[in-house]
Write a protein that holds these residues in place. Structure first.
Motif, PDB file in Angstrom:
ATOM      1  N   SER D  85     141.055 -39.290  53.928  1.00  0.00           N
ATOM      2  CA  SER D  85     141.949 -38.219  54.384  1.00  0.00           C
ATOM      3  C   SER D  85     143.376 -38.461  53.903  1.00  0.00           C
ATOM      4  N   ASP D  86     143.688 -39.725  53.682  1.00  0.00           N
ATOM      5  CA  ASP D  86     145.040 -40.053  53.244  1.00  0.00           C
ATOM      6  C   ASP D  86     145.066 -40.172  51.724  1.00  0.00           C
ATOM      7  N   VAL D  87     145.644 -39.196  51.069  1.00  0.00           N
ATOM      8  CA  VAL D  87     145.550 -39.163  49.608  1.00  0.00           C
ATOM      9  C   VAL D  87     146.937 -39.315  48.968  1.00  0.00           C
ATOM     10  N   ARG D  88     147.820 -40.007  49.664  1.00  0.00           N
ATOM     11  CA  ARG D  88     149.195 -40.054  49.143  1.00  0.00           C
ATOM     12  C   ARG D  88     149.383 -41.057  48.011  1.00  0.00           C
ATOM     13  N   VAL D  89     148.381 -41.914  47.791  1.00  0.00           N
ATOM     14  CA  VAL D  89     148.454 -42.804  46.628  1.00  0.00           C
ATOM     15  C   VAL D  89     147.400 -42.343  45.628  1.00  0.00           C
ATOM     16  N   GLN D  90     147.789 -42.043  44.415  1.00  0.00           N
ATOM     17  CA  GLN D  90     146.842 -41.595  43.392  1.00  0.00           C
ATOM     18  C   GLN D  90     146.937 -42.481  42.166  1.00  0.00           C
ATOM     19  N   MET D  91     145.943 -42.319  41.299  1.00  0.00           N
ATOM     20  CA  MET D  91     145.871 -43.232  40.160  1.00  0.00           C
ATOM     21  C   MET D  91     145.599 -42.473  38.862  1.00  0.00           C
ATOM     22  N   VAL D  92     146.186 -42.958  37.780  1.00  0.00           N
ATOM     23  CA  VAL D  92     145.853 -42.457  36.439  1.00  0.00           C
ATOM     24  C   VAL D  92     145.198 -43.621  35.711  1.00  0.00           C
ATOM     25  N   PHE D  93     144.034 -43.330  35.108  1.00  0.00           N
ATOM     26  CA  PHE D  93     143.251 -44.428  34.538  1.00  0.00           C
ATOM     27  C   PHE D  93     143.556 -44.639  33.060  1.00  0.00           C
ATOM     28  N   GLN D  94     143.076 -45.776  32.576  1.00  0.00           N
ATOM     29  CA  GLN D  94     143.363 -46.135  31.187  1.00  0.00           C
ATOM     30  C   GLN D  94     142.654 -45.228  30.179  1.00  0.00           C
ATOM     31  N   ASN D  95     141.358 -45.005  30.428  1.00  0.00           N
ATOM     32  CA  ASN D  95     140.570 -44.328  29.399  1.00  0.00           C
ATOM     33  C   ASN D  95     140.450 -42.836  29.692  1.00  0.00           C
ATOM     34  N   PRO D  96     141.134 -42.012  28.903  1.00  0.00           N
ATOM     35  CA  PRO D  96     141.113 -40.573  29.196  1.00  0.00           C
ATOM     36  C   PRO D  96     139.736 -39.963  28.964  1.00  0.00           C
ATOM     37  N   TYR D  97     138.875 -40.700  28.266  1.00  0.00           N
ATOM     38  CA  TYR D  97     137.562 -40.128  27.970  1.00  0.00           C
ATOM     39  C   TYR D  97     136.585 -40.335  29.118  1.00  0.00           C
ATOM     40  N   SER D  98     136.807 -41.360  29.913  1.00  0.00           N
ATOM     41  CA  SER D  98     135.854 -41.620  30.994  1.00  0.00           C
ATOM     42  C   SER D  98     136.415 -41.264  32.359  1.00  0.00           C
ATOM     43  N   SER D  99     137.658 -40.856  32.423  1.00  0.00           N
ATOM     44  CA  SER D  99     138.213 -40.592  33.748  1.00  0.00           C
ATOM     45  C   SER D  99     138.094 -39.131  34.153  1.00  0.00           C
ATOM     46  N   LEU D 100     137.505 -38.307  33.274  1.00  0.00           N
ATOM     47  CA  LEU D 100     137.247 -36.913  33.647  1.00  0.00           C
ATOM     48  C   LEU D 100     135.745 -36.674  33.625  1.00  0.00           C
ATOM     49  N   ASN D 101     135.281 -35.955  34.614  1.00  0.00           N
ATOM     50  CA  ASN D 101     133.856 -35.621  34.665  1.00  0.00           C
ATOM     51  C   ASN D 101     133.524 -34.643  33.538  1.00  0.00           C
ATOM     52  N   PRO D 102     132.663 -35.062  32.610  1.00  0.00           N
ATOM     53  CA  PRO D 102     132.408 -34.209  31.438  1.00  0.00           C
ATOM     54  C   PRO D 102     131.696 -32.904  31.781  1.00  0.00           C
ATOM     55  N   ARG D 103     131.151 -32.816  32.983  1.00  0.00           N
ATOM     56  CA  ARG D 103     130.342 -31.646  33.309  1.00  0.00           C
ATOM     57  C   ARG D 103     131.029 -30.650  34.226  1.00  0.00           C
ATOM     58  N   ARG D 104     132.280 -30.896  34.507  1.00  0.00           N
ATOM     59  CA  ARG D 104     132.987 -29.921  35.346  1.00  0.00           C
ATOM     60  C   ARG D 104     134.210 -29.418  34.623  1.00  0.00           C
ATOM     61  N   THR D 105     134.598 -28.216  34.943  1.00  0.00           N
ATOM     62  CA  THR D 105     135.798 -27.683  34.296  1.00  0.00           C
ATOM     63  C   THR D 105     137.007 -28.444  34.807  1.00  0.00           C
ATOM     64  N   ILE D 106     138.030 -28.409  33.973  1.00  0.00           N
ATOM     65  CA  ILE D 106     139.291 -29.040  34.327  1.00  0.00           C
ATOM     66  C   ILE D 106     139.774 -28.499  35.670  1.00  0.00           C
ATOM     67  N   GLY D 107     139.723 -27.175  35.783  1.00  0.00           N
ATOM     68  CA  GLY D 107     140.241 -26.528  36.989  1.00  0.00           C
ATOM     69  C   GLY D 107     139.540 -27.028  38.240  1.00  0.00           C
ATOM     70  N   SER D 108     138.223 -27.101  38.164  1.00  0.00           N
ATOM     71  CA  SER D 108     137.488 -27.496  39.364  1.00  0.00           C
ATOM     72  C   SER D 108     137.822 -28.938  39.735  1.00  0.00           C
ATOM     73  N   GLN D 109     138.063 -29.760  38.736  1.00  0.00           N
ATOM     74  CA  GLN D 109     138.374 -31.160  39.045  1.00  0.00           C
ATOM     75  C   GLN D 109     139.759 -31.293  39.661  1.00  0.00           C
ATOM     76  N   ILE D 110     140.667 -30.468  39.203  1.00  0.00           N
ATOM     77  CA  ILE D 110     142.013 -30.562  39.778  1.00  0.00           C
ATOM     78  C   ILE D 110     142.012 -29.979  41.191  1.00  0.00           C
ATOM     79  N   ARG D 111     141.225 -28.898  41.366  1.00  0.00           N
ATOM     80  CA  ARG D 111     141.211 -28.223  42.657  1.00  0.00           C
ATOM     81  C   ARG D 111     140.728 -29.151  43.779  1.00  0.00           C
ATOM     82  N   ASP D 112     139.873 -30.112  43.411  1.00  0.00           N
ATOM     83  CA  ASP D 112     139.425 -31.086  44.401  1.00  0.00           C
ATOM     84  C   ASP D 112     140.593 -31.707  45.155  1.00  0.00           C
TER      85      ASP D 112
END
Ligand SMILES: Nc1ncnc2c1ncn2[C@@H]1O[C@H](COP(=O)(O)OP(=O)(O)OP(=O)(O)O)[C@@H](O)[C@H]1O
Ligand SMILES: Nc1ncnc2c1ncn2[C@@H]1O[C@H](COP(=O)(O)OP(=O)(O)OP(=O)(O)O)[C@@H](O)[C@H]1O
Ligand SMILES: [Mg+2]
Ligand SMILES: [Mg+2]
Lengths: 308, 517, 340, 317, 363
Positions: D85-112
């Motif tokens: 529930s506490d999402v005030r700390v977020q992370m950006v990962f090293q590998n841009p190829y593996s840190s995004l779900n290849p099967r979902r749209t960008i929008g849906s992943q951000i909307r999460d």
């Protein structure tokens, strides 16, 4: 300097290598529609698709195509192939061509059912094993170990014999022996996703574990399962025929290919009774294998190079 | 050392025995042998081997199963009501270990057979043996039974060396069924006085017999007989390219076609195939309906069915196969009559009947029972009767059959001993097989019960024959059995073999008599 | 200085007619360390592979790559060999003995299941005809040379028992075993930490001064280029964009691409000590490959100085400024200012 | 800068891995660090020193075996079987190829990540995408349709979606091209300042950290050896290790100069030296270094080194 | 087969992964762990088979006792007691386990002989065809797989690929029939079935392998006859296994060929043959060994159908007959045997890893 084993990365590398050698690909990319499209353009795959389509069509149109009733004992016994009976007649005077064609109506749907059930069961258990880990994983893996310790055909035979020969029991037996493969493949796919950054990112955003399972894990683990299922379709046709050959498949007079081969095997001089159903199995399984193989290549860029 | 030669020439050539003796005889047959203990042997291949290893009191010669001839008993007498048989043993008979065959051995063997309660024990139900004096054995039957000598000619009644058997844990006592422990030994070594002894027994692949050097009679024809487990289709191939002295036992019907001229074939129709329909309405309303049975009976294409077994099979006329006196003439063979079938079906009041037909999933005498069952299914379908086939492993089939609750089954049948009356003992209302199909005496007509009794009480062979024919006519009218066809037992042998004659006596071919020509 | 290797108009097509190198021309003199720089995918590794005949199967080459002073097979005299013309076993005259190579990932370039000793000596025995013990003696010398402690023990060890930096040293030792005259080093330090990288750079420099080894050093780090190499080539989309003596190249670049590369990297230059902090300047757009390059200058779409002509005419490498400074640019703007 | 109220407060954090055959690895061994809103803190160190372990522990992806991670005084909730529930700390990962779900749209992943109370999440997604320099239409596309640099922008947009107060960036540009590196780093720093978000920027590219960080912490074998204002740390390193790191960086100059080397190698994390962990490689090692070095406060920075102990006063934090 | 492909493929990620994680600890501890795992697995196998047998409708009594005897409750009770059929299921199971532990696998109800004795007769027969088939498959598999990998993407590779796909798609029982038809029926150049022509007196069982025993008995002609009988079954089993192996070898070698260390070896100027035989092969062998273990298990299962058609008196046929006759001790015996083979083969595979790959050498 340090001359000390650095086990961690060694183990990781070797695991990976063994996995790949066993065809258990760590799932990295996704199967894209475009990839499937280009897969479809290879001549061998086109041929396999045509072959498969022909069989599906044959199954659908069997009554029209066969011209004769596959269970009607109307002809003379043991007629070699001729104009009237393209593939000859069998020990009951039935038209072998009609039976081979109608056989597709049996083998194809049954193979699909077997694979679908095994995929559903194995997939679910593998998914949960990989995702939940710990005790559940351990339990599922031990069970799969157990199933693997039996040779497939012997276990299937024992199960089918225990329940008595029938279509339904043959299907049950084959599902029992084949679900662990899916469990393993899906599990290893899930394991690699479980440690993936995108799942971590999702969870960090506040996505719950079950929603993440549905949105992030599941869609990414179907790829290897699809490939495996395609290859297993062929295997299911083979195993079903083997069980039938041993008299543990669909009951007579069903035109099951394996049972037809068994009937022909009683007398080698009537070769046509077993040769044609054998060729039917061969072509169907080959088609599934070629397609599955090409899909697998597509999933694994290492192999794709040689194809284009 | 090996007596064969790699060159593929006949193995029958002699290397170290007497001038008349052959080398190796190979008998190919597809078998499941459970035991080579005479007290347990119940299927054909076991009988074949046991017959060669164990002498019986009397025996049959060649294919003639009507006249018992002396073997261990040089003569016998029967009392008037055929309940007491007195056998006088021949002198000089010895077991393979050299000890003489005594009356005690005979008594022991017959009583052991009875008390073991193995499958073959049915044949000696009600019999008991004793020895009033040296060299004399008296066998008494509870009922009058003129067929006792025939029963005692069966391989199961082979005479064991009592002392040696007991030394291996055997017993003839009342509790033999649980106390006897000799069977395992007897599967590895024989304790008989016959011309051959057991060399080795591999239940999956072969039984090897060797000539008994101590044999008290004529020198056996071969030094070695290999009974080899070979599928029928392979037997045919083997005969086509026979090397050496070869006999094949499963080449019936089609498989006999295009064999080389030189192969001698001897056959005798001693088996019948039949359907059994349970008569208890609680088990099945359909199969217990007499009109339904009639409809089914009329629906079968008997000629077509017989053709599936091959040329020399015949459509059945009655229950007794043609090899035995009492068989109905060929002219009376049953015929398909679809119109009658329709009438009967209507009379039965059952519309669109569906019944499940259970049968053992085996190949018997080169014929897959599934093939026959499929033909039955097809024929019945012509008459509007739907049959669902239910093939079962042989063990499951036997269990279900014994439990007596199978509504509808199909199986081959041969005689317990080569006398047609043995069928009455088994299939008449209230008898063992009939009970398992719910055919109790109250469900049977008085007429048929009387006909059965007439067979059993027939004073002589001739009247028994006509009685049994009457009985069969009645069965064809109204009974839970639909007899379908007769099939032959066949012996195919290379031309180098003498006396390779099929015998309906149960041992198929008399290995004692077979010899190189 | 005499030329050791002269590459002229090298072109490489991968199977499927995919061009990856286009008209690359470069030269390495004896005892010289030459740098090759460029963004990822610009064809640096392909160039290196082409010189050792290690291109992927089915690749086609054009142009020429002349290696001078190769001993005749008979043993008398030397001759010039066109590397691109070598086939099959002919390569074994050159590989290992004339040209050796060090790869980016030392972990991957050492056989994991063969002992270090075996990997150091096997080619010595083939090329130098040494027996086992002689080869071993030389291997010990080599390991000592590349500063591996306890060489005797190291010979019996397997690669996984070494750290990344040590593995790279072993790989270098192996490359030097048969006295090659040219060492091709394809990003040998990219995977290493800065502290380890420094050691490797020093080692290569020592080898050059002590043995007169020529080095073709491939990197994408202009800082590494500046500290080690005497002369450098800048690649873009399979072409050479600019070449000059390295100090000149990094301090007074002439090509807009080189300048842009320098501006995009953090300023670990002479101004370091003054603590000047300037915003990083990225190059707009993304890199192209020869296959996707537009007509004309491949850099034109990303170039702030591009003019109409850049999109039509393919610029060729030609002299610009003093001693060996050449560039392939039609516009040739003054880009040095922007760097300050 | 240390006057700023620190939002993220990490105290004595420990992360331990147990693996068969290697023994126990104290990947992070008592690290304290704070990040304030609007501040960029750089964390540098050699490969395997525990940077990633630290980052993952801070966001709650790795089990913490000691110490605490607090945000505005509240423990950060680890990622487990409950919804976070506490999402005030977020992370950006090293590998841009593996840190995004290849099967979902960008929008849906951000909307999460968009908070539930946002009225128009779609507009919010579009806004985030604009902010990271991608068009709003990117929302309907899939990750494979983007280059590495673009994906990293998407990852940043996603991390910003739940309005975090602290961003942990674990080597966010290491996998990228030089020019893409510059773009992403510039974007990140400007966003952090605009949105008043604190950022922990992890990298092994020292020059890059120096370029963007307000404060820099130097890590060696699971411990912070020095931390302070970036300019001070790089201009006048107090710890010999920091010194060695800086000297090893290749420089661009008119005269080719080889970087300085550092003796020895990083020991295996499972078998760390006693006392000062840098002791075996340290050019200025002394006998006293066999004891754990104290953390010394030197003006606006700290260093864990005995060298400064005679002249400066002793601080134990 | 799916190990075969795939199927084989198919197939043991977990244990493969686990079994490699052996770097750190001692051989003794490792073997102990493996033994425990094996024991648990065998326990599971017996339990599963036992359960299966309980599900079966029939039991052996009806096949053995006469009808009259079956009607007699005393005889039935005595029989049940003798075979332990009167105890509750779990007691029967415990009794069985106890017997197994003392090396007594019970008496086959079908053959009336001790199951252990039966296995000793049939196992060598199966090995006589399985082992040569495996060796042949390995030989061909490695050679052809390596060839295909080297000719990656070219005609030779495509031909091999097509061939292996065909091999994977062929029903084994059908292939057996076809070769029997061609070589025996049409051409008449091979024997029809069995292990030996019947005119030979089989040699005394020493090794259990007919041809060896014949040689030991000093009968080379008989040994030759035995070899001729084994040719076709071995051929069919080889065809079945080799396809899987070729594919694995090919992909393993392809992977290795793609590695920098192979490029490095070539860059060192080593002759092509040396690179292939000592560098590529060595690295590619690790996965090949894993797969061989699995392939051997698959091959054993393939013997069921092949032995059936070639009248080969091996475990496969024994298993089939036992299943058909619902012969409980025999089914349990075969299952145990196969499980033991499976685990032993896997253990050997693991130990071989250590020999080949220094990274996972057992300390
Ligand atoms: N095996 C291959 N098959 C197809 N294309 C390839 C292959 N290897 C490289 N390429 C392509 O060739 C081009 C040049 O690649 P090369 O490896 O030479 O680049 P590089 O400059 O070495 O880059 P990096 O800095 O990433 O190593 C690239 O466009 C790359 O995509
Ligand atoms: N899951 C794990 N299991 C066991 N050991 C681990 C694990 N993750 C990290 N380690 C060990 O912890 C130590 C620190 O690793 P970490 O990844 O945090 O280092 P890093 O500084 O991020 O390195 P890099 O710069 O290579 O990313 C290393 O020795 C590593 O081997
Ligand atoms: Mg490169
Ligand atoms: Mg990291």
């Amino acid at each position: 300097m340090s001359i000390e084993p650095r086990t961690d990365d060694v183990v990781a590398q070797t695991d990976d290598r063994v996995d790949r050698a066993l065809g258990r690909r760590r799932w990295a990319g996704r199967l894209r529609l475009s990839q499937i499209h280009s897969t479809w353009r290879q001549p061998s795959v086109v041929l396999a698709m045509v072959l498969l389509a022909a069989w599906v069509l044959a199954a659908l149109l069997a009554p029209v195509l066969a011209g004769q009733d596959p269970i009607a004992q109307s002809g003379d016994l043991y007629m070699p192939p001729s104009g009237a009976h393209w593939f000859g007649t069998d020990e009951l005077g039935r038209d072998v061509f009609a039976r081979v064609v109608h056989g597709a109506r049996l083998s194809l749907p049954l193979a699909v059912i077997i694979v679908a059930c095994a995929l559903a069961i194995g997939g679910l258990l593998g998914l949960l094993a990989g995702y939940l880990g710990r005790g559940f994983d351990e339990a599922i893996m031990r069970i799969t170990d157990l199933v693997f310790a039996f040779p497939q055909i012997i276990l299937a035979m024992a199960v089918a014999a225990a329940f008595g020969p029938s279509t339904q029991n043959a299907v049950i037996a084959l599902v029992i022996v084949s679900w662990p493969v899916y469990a393993r493949v899906i599990r290893s796919a899930v394991l690699s996703i479980r440690s993936s950054d995108f799942l971590a990112a999702s969870r960090l955003l506040g996505v719950g574990p079950w929603r993440a399972l549905r949105k992030d894990v599941l869609p990414n683990s179907v790829g290897p399962a699809v490939v495996l299922a395609t290859l297993e379709l062929g295997n299911a046709v083979l195993m079903l025929a083997a069980l039938s050959f041993l008299g543990l498949g669909p009951r007579p007079p069903a035109p099951e290919w394996g049972a037809m081969i068994a009937a022909g095997s009683k007398d080698l001089s009537i070769w046509w009774v077993s040769v044609f159903p054998g060729l039917a199995i061969l072509t169907v399984v080959l088609a599934f294998n070629v397609i599955g193989d090409a899909l697998r290549d597509r999933l694994d860029p290492r192999y794709a190079k040689g194809l284009s | 050392g090996g007596s064969g030669n790699g060159g593929g020439a006949a193995g029958g050539s002699d290397s170290d025995g007497g001038a008349t003796q052959g080398g190796t005889l190979t008998v190919s047959t597809s078998f499941v042998v459970n035991s080579l203990d005479p007290g347990q042997v119940y299927e054909a291949t076991g009988a074949l081997a046991v017959h060669a290893m164990y002498d019986t009191l009397v025996t049959f010669e060649g294919s003639d199963v009507t006249t018992p001839v002396p073997l261990l008993a040089e003569s016998w007498e029967v009392n008037d009501d055929a309940t007491e048989f007195t056998f006088t043993l021949t002198d000089g008979a010895v077991f393979s270990d050299g000890t003489p065959v005594t009356a005690e051995d005979v008594v022991f063997s017959i009583n052991r057979l009875h008390n073991l309660q193995g499958s073959p024990a049915v044949t000696v139900e009600g019999l008991s043996a004793s020895s009033p004096s040296e060299g004399v054995v008296v066998v008494t039957s509870e009922q009058s039974n003129p067929n006792v000598p025939t029963i005692l000619a069966m391989p199961a009644a082979g005479i064991l060396n009592a002392e040696a058997t007991e030394a291996e844990g055997g017993t003839a006592a009342e509790d033999a069924a649980s106390a006897d422990a000799a069977t395992e030994f007897l599967n590895g070594e024989s304790l008989g006085s016959g011309p051959y002894v057991l060399d080795s027994f591999d239940p999956a692949s072969e039984i090897v017999l060797t000539a008994n050097p101590e044999y008290w009679g004529e020198t056996p024809g071969y030094q070695r007989i290999v009974i080899s487990n070979v599928e029928a289709e392979t037997q045919k191939l083997t005969m086509q390219r026979a090397e050496g002295d070869q006999i094949a036992l499963d080449l019936s019907g089609r498989l006999l076609e295009d064999l080389p001229e030189s192969v001698q074939v001897s056959a005798s129709q001693d088996t019948f195939y039949f359907l059994t329909l349970h008569q208890d309405p609680a088990i099945s309303e359909i199969t217990s309906n007499p009109d339904f049975v009639r409809a089914l009976r009329a629906s079968i294409d008997y000629d077509g069915l017989a053709a599936l077994f091959g040329e020399d099979a015949l459509p059945a006329a009655g229950m007794v196969p043609t090899a035995f006196p009492g068989a109905l003439p060929e002219s009376e063979a049953q015929q398909q009559d679809l119109a009658a079938a329709a009438d009967h079906l209507e009379a039965s009041g059952i519309t669109d009947p569906t019944v499940e037909l259970m049968y053992p999933a085996i190949t018997y005498r080169g014929v897959d029972l599934g093939t026959i069952a499929t033909k039955i299914q097809f024929d019945a379908d012509q008459a509007g009767i739907e049959i669902v086939l239910d093939p079962q492993p042989i063990a499951s089939f036997l269990e279900a059959q014994t439990a007596g609750e199978v509504p509808f089954r199909f199986s081959p049948q041969s005689l317990n001993y080569p006398v047609a009356a043995s069928l009455v003992n088994n299939f008449a209302p209230g008898q063992a097989s009939a009970t398992r199909t719910g055919w109790t005496e109250d469900r049977a007509s008085e007429e048929i019960i009387a006909a059965g009794a007439a067979v059993q009480s027939a004073p002589d062979a001739e009247s028994q024959i006509s009685a049994i024919q009457d009985w069969q006519h009645l069965l064809n009218e109204d009974s839970p059995y639909v007899t379908l066809a007769y099939n032959s037992g066949v012996v195919a042998a290379t031309e180098t073999i003498a006396n390779a004659e099929y015998s309906p006596a149960g041992w198929q071919v008399d290995l004692r008599a077979v010899a190189p020509q | 200085m005499t030329a050791l290797l002269e590459v002229e108009n090298l072109g490489v097509h991968l199977p499927g007619d995919m061009p990856v190198i286009h008209d690359a021309t470069l030269r390495v003199d004896e005892g010289e360390v030459v740098g090759v720089a460029g963004e990822s995918g610009s064809g640096k590794s392909m160039t290196a592979s082409a010189l050792l005949g290690l291109l992927p199967p089915g690749a086609r080459t054009s142009g020429a790559a002349r290696l001078h002073g190769v001993p005749q097979p008979g043993g008398s005299g030397t001759s010039t060999v066109d590397l691109l013309g070598l086939r099959g076993a002919e390569w074994n005259r050159v590989r290992g003995t004339e040209i050796a190579m060090v790869f980016q990932d030392a972990t991957a370039s050492l056989h994991p299941m063969l002992s270090v000793g075996r990997q150091l000596t096997e080619h010595m025995r083939v090329h130098l005809g040494m027996d086992k013990s002689a080869a071993r003696r030389r291997a010990v010398e080599l390991l000592d040379r590349v500063r591996i402690p306890d060489p005797d023990r190291a010979l019996r060890a397997y690669p996984h028992q070494f750290s990344g930096g040590m593995r790279q040293r072993v790989a270098i030792a192996s490359a030097l075993a048969c006295h090659p005259r040219l060492l091709i080093a394809d990003e040998p330090t990219t995977a290493l930490d800065v502290t380890v990288q420094a050691g490797i750079l020093r080692l290569l420099d020592e080898l050059r001064t002590e043995t007169g080894l020529s080095v073709l050093f491939v990197t994408h780090d202009l800082g590494v280029l500046a500290s080690l190499t005497a002369r450098s080539y800048v690649f873009y989309a399979g072409r050479v964009m600019e070449t000059a003596p390295t100090p000149e190249l990094v301090t007074r670049p002439r090509h807009p691409y080189t300048a842009a590369l320098l501006r995009a990297r953090p300023h670990a230059d002479e101004s370091w000590d003054q603590g000047a902090r300037q915003p990083l300047q990225s190059i707009p757009g993304s890199p192209v490959t020869p296959a996707t390059a537009p007509p004309g200058c491949p850099f034109a779409p990303r170039c702030t100085h591009a003019i109409e002509e850049c999109t039509t005419a393919v610029p060729t490498l030609s002299a610009a400024g003093p001693a060996g400074h050449e560039l392939a640019c039609v516009v040739r703007p003054d880009v040095t200012e922007a760097l300050a | 800068m240390s006057e700023q109220q620190a939002a993220l407060e990490v105290t004595d954090l420990e992360v331990t891995f147990r693996s068969r055959g290697r023994g126990t690895v104290h990947a992070v061994d008592g690290v304290s660090l704070s990040v304030a809103r609007g501040e960029v803190v750089g964390l540098v160190g050699e490969s395997g020193c525990g940077k990633s372990s630290f980052a993952r522990a801070v966001v709650g992806l790795e089990r913490v075996s000691g110490g605490s991670v607090r945000l505005d005084g509240r423990e950060v909730q680890p990622v487990g079987w409950r919804v976070r529930s506490d999402v005030r700390v977020q992370m950006v990962f090293q590998n841009p190829y593996s840190s995004l779900n290849p099967r979902r749209t960008i929008g849906s992943q951000i909307r999460d990540g968009i908070p539930a109370d946002v009225a128009d999440p779609e507009a919010d997604v579009a806004d985030l995408l604009e902010r990271v320099g991608l068009g709003a239409e990117a929302a309907t596309r899939y990750p494979h349709q983007f280059s590495g640099g673009q994906r990293q922008r998407v990852a940043i947009a996603r991390a910003l979606a739940p309005r975090p107060e602290i961003l942990i960036a674990d080597e966010p540009v290491t996998a990228l091209d030089a020019s893409a590196q510059a773009q992403i780093v510039t974007l990140l720093t400007s966003l952090v300042r605009d949105l008043d978000v604190g950022m922990l920027f992890i990298s092994h590219d020292l020059a890059l950290v120096r370029q963007i960080a307000d404060r820099t912490a130097v890590m060696y074998l699971g411990r912070i050896v020095e931390d302070g204002a970036t300019d001070t740390v790089w201009g006048d390193p107090a710890h010999p290790y920091t010194h060695a790191l800086i000297d090893a960086i290749p420089r661009i100059s008119a005269q080719a100069t080889l970087p300085e080397t550092l003796a020895g190698e990083v020991p295996d994390a499972a078998h760390v030296p006693t006392g000062c962990r840098f002791r075996p490689r340290c050019p200025s090692a002394m006998d006293i270094c066999a004891e754990d070095p104290p953390v010394v406060r030197l003006g606006d920075r700290h260093a864990a080194c005995w060298l400064h102990i005679e002249t400066k006063e002793k601080h134990h934090v | 087969m799916s190990t075969t492909t795939t199927s084989p493929a198919s197939t043991v990620s977990r244990s493969a992964a686990r079994r490699l994680r052996v770097g750190g600890y001692a051989l003794g501890a490792y073997l102990l762990r493996r033994l425990v795992i094996t024991a648990v697995l065998l326990l599971g196998v017996t339990a599963v088979t036992f359960l299966l047998v309980q599900l079966v409708p029939g039991d052996s009594m009806t096949a053995t006792l006469s009808e009259a005897a079956l009607q007699d409750p005393e005889i039935v009770a005595a029989y049940r007691e003798r075979w332990g059929l009167d105890e509750p299921v779990h007691v029967q199971y415990l009794v069985y386990l106890q017997n197994v532990l003392t090396g007594d696998l019970g008496v086959s109800q079908q053959t009336g002989r001790s199951v252990l004795g039966d296995l000793m007769t049939y196992v060598p027969a199966t090995l006589e065809i399985a082992v040569p088939a495996m060796l042949l498959s390995l030989l061909i598999g490695v050679a052809v797989g390596l060839y295909a990998a080297v000719r990656h993407g070219r005609a030779g590779d495509q031909v091999v690929r097509a061939g292996t796909l065909l091999g994977l798609s062929t029903p084994p029982f059908w292939l057996s029939l076809v070769v029997l038809y061609v070589f025996f029926f049409v051409l008449g150049i091979s024997p029809s079935g069995g292990r030996l022509s019947t005119y030979w007196v089989p040699p005394e069982q020493v090794t259990g392998v007919m041809s060896l025993d014949a040689l030991l008995a000093g009968e080379p002609a008989m040994a030759w006859d035995a070899v001729q009988h084994a040719v076709l079954p071995v051929l069919v089993l080889t065809v079945l296994t080799v396809a899987t192996l070729v594919r694995f070898v090919r992909s393993a070698m392809l992977e290795v060929l793609d590695q920098d260390y192979i490029r490095a070896a070539r860059a060192k100027g080593l002759p092509g043959r040396t690179v292939l035989l000592s560098h590529v092969l060595r690295a590619g062998l690790v996965p090949v060994i894993t797969v061989s273990g699995l392939a051997f298990a698959a091959l054993l299962s393939g013997t069921v159908l092949v032995e059936q058609i070639f009248s080969w008196p091996g475990v496969g046929q024994y298993a089939y007959r036992a299943a058909a006759a619902l012969d409980m001790p025999a089914i349990l015996g075969v299952s145990l045997f196969v499980a033991v083979v499976y685990t032993v083969v896997n253990l050997i595979v693991d130990l071989l890893y250590g020999l080949i790959d220094p990274r996972i050498r057992l300390s």
